[in-house]
Design an enzyme around this catalytic site. Structure first.
Site, PDB file in Angstrom:
ATOM      1  N   ASP A  13      39.554  -8.439 -11.947  1.00 35.50           N
ATOM      2  CA  ASP A  13      38.887  -8.992 -13.121  1.00 35.50           C
ATOM      3  C   ASP A  13      38.394 -10.422 -12.930  1.00 35.50           C
ATOM      4  OD1 ASP A  13      39.505  -6.558 -14.220  1.00 35.50           O
ATOM      5  OD2 ASP A  13      40.885  -7.335 -15.732  1.00 35.50           O
ATOM      6  N   ALA A  21      39.829  -0.785 -12.745  1.00 36.89           N
ATOM      7  CA  ALA A  21      40.940  -0.767 -11.789  1.00 36.89           C
ATOM      8  C   ALA A  21      40.499  -0.297 -10.408  1.00 36.89           C
ATOM      9  CB  ALA A  21      42.071   0.117 -12.316  1.00 36.89           C
ATOM     10  N   HIS A 146      32.498  29.347  -8.506  1.00 37.78           N
ATOM     11  CA  HIS A 146      32.259  29.873  -9.856  1.00 37.78           C
ATOM     12  C   HIS A 146      33.506  30.600 -10.337  1.00 37.78           C
ATOM     13  CE1 HIS A 146      30.199  31.708 -13.241  1.00 37.78           C
ATOM     14  NE2 HIS A 146      30.726  32.859 -12.862  1.00 37.78           N
TER      15      HIS A 146
END
Length: 167
Positions: A13, A21, A146
């Site tokens: 930060d 994070a 799928h």
């Protein structure tokens, strides 16, 4: 991750880049590798995964259509809704879509944006594709199991060329 003070590095930060994070963790690895004098990478913050853990989830990386055009790209866009996906139907969670923004001439992946079930888990496919210089065509030609939510990735990639078949 060097600061303007010799032998001082900053991550997370305090860098005011992307306060996430996983970005701080990547910065820490780059700082440690730099300190150790081993090969490292330069982080491209525009293409870092951005995730919002809400209902439905939101995930993105790279440029929006508007940003790509403003930067001078001629673009193609592929979009595919979750409502057309069998797994999403089975889960009863089919609100949302995925969208890929690609350079029209070279097929370079410029951005990916998604709202819907588990899109934060689907995003890394596009981050990896971008980092390895794959194109939507190459994603489209990769067989996706799928029924899975990841099939929307293949379909959005096909949609870049106007070839999505399950809608």
């Amino acid at each position: 991750m060097r600061t303007n003070v010799p032998n001082i590095y900053a991550v997370g930060d305090v860098t005011a880049k992307l306060m996430l994070a996983h970005v701080g963790s990547a910065q820490g690895i780059v700082a440690a590798e730099t300190i150790a004098g081993v090969e490292t990478v330069e982080l491209d913050y525009a293409f870092m995964p951005r995730c919002v853990y809400c209902q439905p989830q939101v995930a993105s990386m790279g440029l929006t259509e508007k940003q790509a055009r403003e930067q001078g790209h001629e673009i193609k866009v592929g979009k595919f809704p979750f409502i057309a996906n069998g797994k999403a139907q089975g889960l009863g969670d089919y609100a949302g879509f995925v969208k890929v923004v690609a350079d029209a001439k070279y097929g370079e992946i410029l951005g990916f944006h998604a709202v819907g079930p588990e899109v934060t888990e689907l995003l890394p496919e596009w981050v990896l594709a971008r980092n390895q210089e794959l194109t939507p065509h190459e994603i489209a030609r990769s067989v996706h199991a799928h029924p899975t939510l990841s099939e929307v990735m293949m379909e959005a990639a096909e949609a870049v060329a106007g070839q999505a078949i399950h809608i």
